[in-house]
Design an enzyme around this catalytic site. Structure first.
Site, PDB file in Angstrom:
ATOM      1  N   SER A 152       0.803  -1.221   0.000  1.00 18.56           N
ATOM      2  CA  SER A 152       0.000   0.000   0.000  1.00 18.56           C
ATOM      3  C   SER A 152       0.839   1.275   0.000  1.00 18.56           C
ATOM      4  CB  SER A 152      -0.972   0.009   1.178  1.00 18.56           C
ATOM      5  OG  SER A 152      -0.265   0.210   2.374  1.00 18.56           O
TER       6      SER A 152
ATOM      7  N   LYS B 266      -5.937   3.883   9.009  1.00 21.46           N
ATOM      8  CA  LYS B 266      -4.983   4.797   8.393  1.00 21.46           C
ATOM      9  C   LYS B 266      -5.499   6.235   8.441  1.00 21.46           C
ATOM     10  CE  LYS B 266      -2.907   1.398   5.308  1.00 21.46           C
ATOM     11  NZ  LYS B 266      -2.911   0.859   3.952  1.00 21.46           N
TER      12      LYS B 266
END
Ligand code: ADP
Length: 809
Positions: free
Chosen positions: A689, A732
């Site tokens: 990611s 996140k």
């Protein structure tokens, strides 16, 4: 005078007048030598006088030994004429003398004038018959004497030999014996006064007989006493043995009653038929064993396990969905979706449980987000007992399934042990951290667990120790995991996963205020003093003392503060309704432990902010790039895993294909070394990611355009520059929010995850979905800056690569 023997070895006739030596306690016989100690003045004088008389004295015995200074009337008049053989003065003034008896004599008169007594001495004529009778008497006396000698330990060997040697003369023999006999002084004196040797020997014989009797009696008494002692010793040992035997017998009795008790339990406890049969068999074996033996202990332990298990005991299920909902809400803040899923699950369970093949719940999420405590609530909502087994670090199948009984110290596995602890066969059974099990040569614990969870098999679960079918299908199994990707795949297929992703700061604050603080107040007895934590203080603890998605650390810090407050209260230092502020927190917890994660203060070239997911929740992840002339190498440092390395390669390849468009082709004509560094190298990082973050940092470095510092990003990149979806968006975004960032770029395909993000966070941030890297660059570097860069490239005559470091700010 032929009947008169010549007495004494010398046979000399003594003079008419001799000094007298009185003795106490001793009778001197003729033919006998004696060592004497002489101290009295008259006696010493007598010795001196003796010299004038050819060393001869008349030795007589005192009638009473007690008289110190005897008169002539105190002395026996019959005695022995003796010769002085030795006369030595002793240091203390006394004399040590050796005298030898010569013959019997009588003091016709004793003169007391002068320094010593002197006596007119008449010899006593000795009569010594020499006939058969006398010899017969000597023979029988000799026999008696040998008996006497054997009994009388005080008689020395020399004395015995001397006496025996003298037995040829009745006279000498009788005197020798008389002298050595253990008789009274009067008896000895009488013997001395007896002139007839045979009569004397008869008396000696008589006395000796008496003496022998006494000695024999003594001997008998002694041996009786000895026997007595031996007997009492023996009795002691016998008693001891008896006690030991009785103890043994007692234990036997105890064992017998223990066996009876076991038997009673085996027959009466509600255990399965198979188990009962097995226990009966084991009991029969046990009866044959010594109660204290190791095998007996093993068998006893086995029976104990079997009969104490809840084979049929169960708590009554009381699933009232509304009640359960209320309870979950009362005990847990937030977690709306999670609670809904649990309630659904319980409802379905209630309806289908009888069919027996519902999926198993798996509460997945970082530590401290309430997985265990939710499971507990499920137990109390359903009225079941609660047991928890931690599977973290379990690598041995036997830990789940037990060891065979042949192992020393074998035990059932965790499943059976927990059921015994629960005391019912339908508890809520929490299998904690199933993702942390591992497999090695000792077998696969996951497959054992699969058997436990499989409705086809768990009606007949076999623990190696019990070696009996046990029905575990009534248990309500709930599992937890931190990372669902680590759960062994066959196991994961059986699970219905419910994610718990961690709390926002505000949620944590609310949980602290409503749950953790009251709980700790209760535990430390502070409830009445009611101190108050300011919200600011709680936020301070969250940010500076914990780094976690859950609230376990927060709970621990609050507990620590509460303990310190409790001490202050005991010392009467705690004011009523005291307020706990940041300063109080620092005083009690010490200096803050963590730096707050914050956005970079300004835009920078070659540095982009990514977002990472860890088991502890989301976190910021800076990516730094520098490029320099070299050999076309790509280096990635900072503890990054393989996936991330590959992702960096992909980002670089994308860059090469886009070099023309981005106005970078001149750089790639040169061989270029690119170094990507992901700081905080102690934390391992992996996953795809960070793709767009690495690409952004590289392009920033090569174009020398700074990246906007208020922006964070997450997304995988493919070679065409497409942005692919990622996991953990909620965590996140929350990490970015915590750090004070305003914008987050995320893959458009992750849009569906937005609703997981708390509204408050969503509203406070600009969340920008993207599908292509071009969009990322426009957002991160700015459209104007990019255009300017391209214009510059087209206008400028390219001279080569310029190292970026000199132009960085
Ligand atoms: P986990 O099992 O996920 O590691 P725990 O269930 O042990 O976490 O939770 C740690 C502590 O935090 C417990 O005291 C629990 O009661 C508390 N806690 C966690 N989440 C919540 C919540 N949403 N509401 C109230 N308390 C919570």
């Amino acid at each position: 005078m032929n009947a008169v023997s010549s007495a004494g070895p010398g046979g000399k006739r003594s003079p008419a007048r001799l000094p007298v030596l009185p003795l106490r306690d001793v009778v001197l016989f003729p033919a006998m030598a004696a060592t004497l100690y002489v101290g009295r003045a008259r006696s010493v004088a007598a010795l001196e006088q003796a010299v004038k008389h050819g060393n001869l004295v008349l030795v007589v015995t005192q009638k009473s030994a007690k008289v110190d200074d005897p008169e002539p009337s105190d002395l026996h008049h019959a005695g022995a004429v003796a010769r002085l053989l030795q006369n030595s003065p002793m240091p203390d003034g006394t004399r040590k003398i050796l005298v030898e008896g010569l013959h019997r004599a009588r003091a016709a008169r004793i003169h007391a004038r002068g320094p010593c007594f002197e006596a007119d001495v008449e010899e006593i004529a000795e009569i010594a018959p020499d006939d058969l009778e006398t010899h017969a008497l000597i023979a029988s006396t000799a026999k008696s004497f040998s008996e006497y000698a054997s009994l009388n330990k005080r008689l020395s060997n020399e004395a015995v030999n001397a006496i025996t040697a003298s037995s040829s003369s009745v006279s000498a023999y009788s005197d020798f014996l008389a002298a050595n006999l253990n008789a009274r002084i009067e008896d000895k004196q009488a013997l001395l006064e007896e002139p007839d040797a045979r009569r004397r020997l008869e008396k000696v014989y008589e006395l000796m007989q008496q003496e022998i009797e006494i000695l024999q009696l003594e001997g008998r008494i002694r041996s009786r006493v000895k026997k007595q002692m031996e007997r009492s010793q023996k009795e002691y040992y016998l008693n001891e043995q008896m006690a030991a035997i009785q103890k043994e017998l007692g234990e036997r009795d105890e064992f017998r009653s223990e066996l009876a008790e076991l038997e009673e339990k085996i027959e009466s406890r509600p255990i399965s038929g198979e188990a009962r049969e097995k226990c009966r068999r084991e009991l029969r074996k046990l009866k044959m064993m010594s109660p204290m033996s190791a095998e007996a202990t093993v068998v006893r332990n086995y029976i104990d396990w079997v009969i104490s298990l809840p084979w049929n005991e169960k708590t009554e299920d009381k699933v009232n969905i509304e009640e359960a909902e209320k309870l979950l809400n009362r005990e847990h803040f937030g977690l709306r979706k999670v609670k809904e899923r649990i309630i659904e699950y319980l409802a379905v369970e209630k309806l289908t449980r009888r069919a027996g093949d519902g999926p198993i719940l798996c509460l997945a999420g970082p530590p401290g987000v309430g997985k265990t405590s939710l499971a507990r609530s499920i137990a109390s909502a359903t009225g079941r007992k609660f047991v928890r087994v931690s599977l973290g670090g379990v690598r041995d199948e036997a830990e789940i399934r037990g060891h065979r009984r042949t192992y020393i110290g074998a035990m059932p596995g965790k499943i059976i042990q927990s059921l015994r602890k629960a005391g019912s066969n339908n508890p809520v059974f929490l299998l904690d951290e199933i993702d942390k099990m591992s497999t090695d040569f000792r077998g696969d614990p996951a497959s054992a667990l699969l058997e436990v969870l499989d409705p086809e098999q768990n009606k007949n679960f076999v623990d190696h120790f019990l070696d009996l079918d046990y029905n575990v299908s009534e248990c309500l199994f709930i599992t937890t995991a931190n990372n669902i990707h680590e759960i062994p795949a066959p196991l994961r297929d059986r699970l219905e996963i419910i994610r718990l992703s961690g709390y926002t700061d505000l949620e944590k604050e609310a949980i602290a205020l409503r749950y953790l603080i009251p709980k700790q107040f209760e535990a430390t007895g502070l409830a009445d003093a009611a101190p108050r934590f300011s919200r600011e203080a709680i936020q301070f603890i969250i940010h500076r003392y914990t780094l976690e998605a859950g609230v376990r650390g927060l709970d621990r810090e609050i507990a620590s503060i509460c303990r310190k407050l409790a001490i202050e209260q005991l010392k009467k230092k705690l004011e009523p309704n005291a307020r706990i502020t940041r300063r109080g927190v620092v005083r009690m917890l010490g200096a803050p432990r963590y730096q707050r994660q914050e956005r970079a203060p300004r835009d920078e070239i070659g540095i982009a902010t990514g977002l990472a997911w860890t088991e502890l929740g989301g976190t910021l992840m800076k990516v730094e790039v520098s490029a320099m002339p070299g050999h076309g190498r790509l280096t990635v440092t900072g503890q990054v895993g393989n996936v991330m390395q590959e992702s960096a390669q992909a980002a670089l390849s994308y860059l090469r294909t886009r070099a023309e468009v981005l106005g970078l082709s001149h750089l790639f004509n040169e061989a270029l070394d690119v170094h990507i560094h992901v700081p905080e190298g102690s934390i391992p990082k992996d996953g795809p990611s960070a793709g767009i973050t690495m690409a952004t940092a590289m392009i920033s470095e090569l174009t020398q355009i700074a990246v906007h510092a208020d922006l964070a990003m997450t997304g995988e990149i493919n070679l065409r520059g497409r942005v692919l979806p990622i996991g953990g968006l909620k965590e996140k975004v929350m990490a970015a929010h915590r750090a004070g960032l305003k914008r987050v770029i995320f893959p458009a395909e992750n849009r569906k995850d937005l609703r997981d993000i708390p509204r408050r966070v969503r509203d406070a941030m600009e969340l920008i979905p993207v599908s292509h890297m071009d969009e990322v660059l426009q957002l991160a570097l700015g459209q104007d800056e990019l255009r300017k860069h391209l214009d510059r490239q087209r206008g400028a005559r390219v001279t080569g690569f310029q190292p970026s470091s000199s132009t960085r700010n």
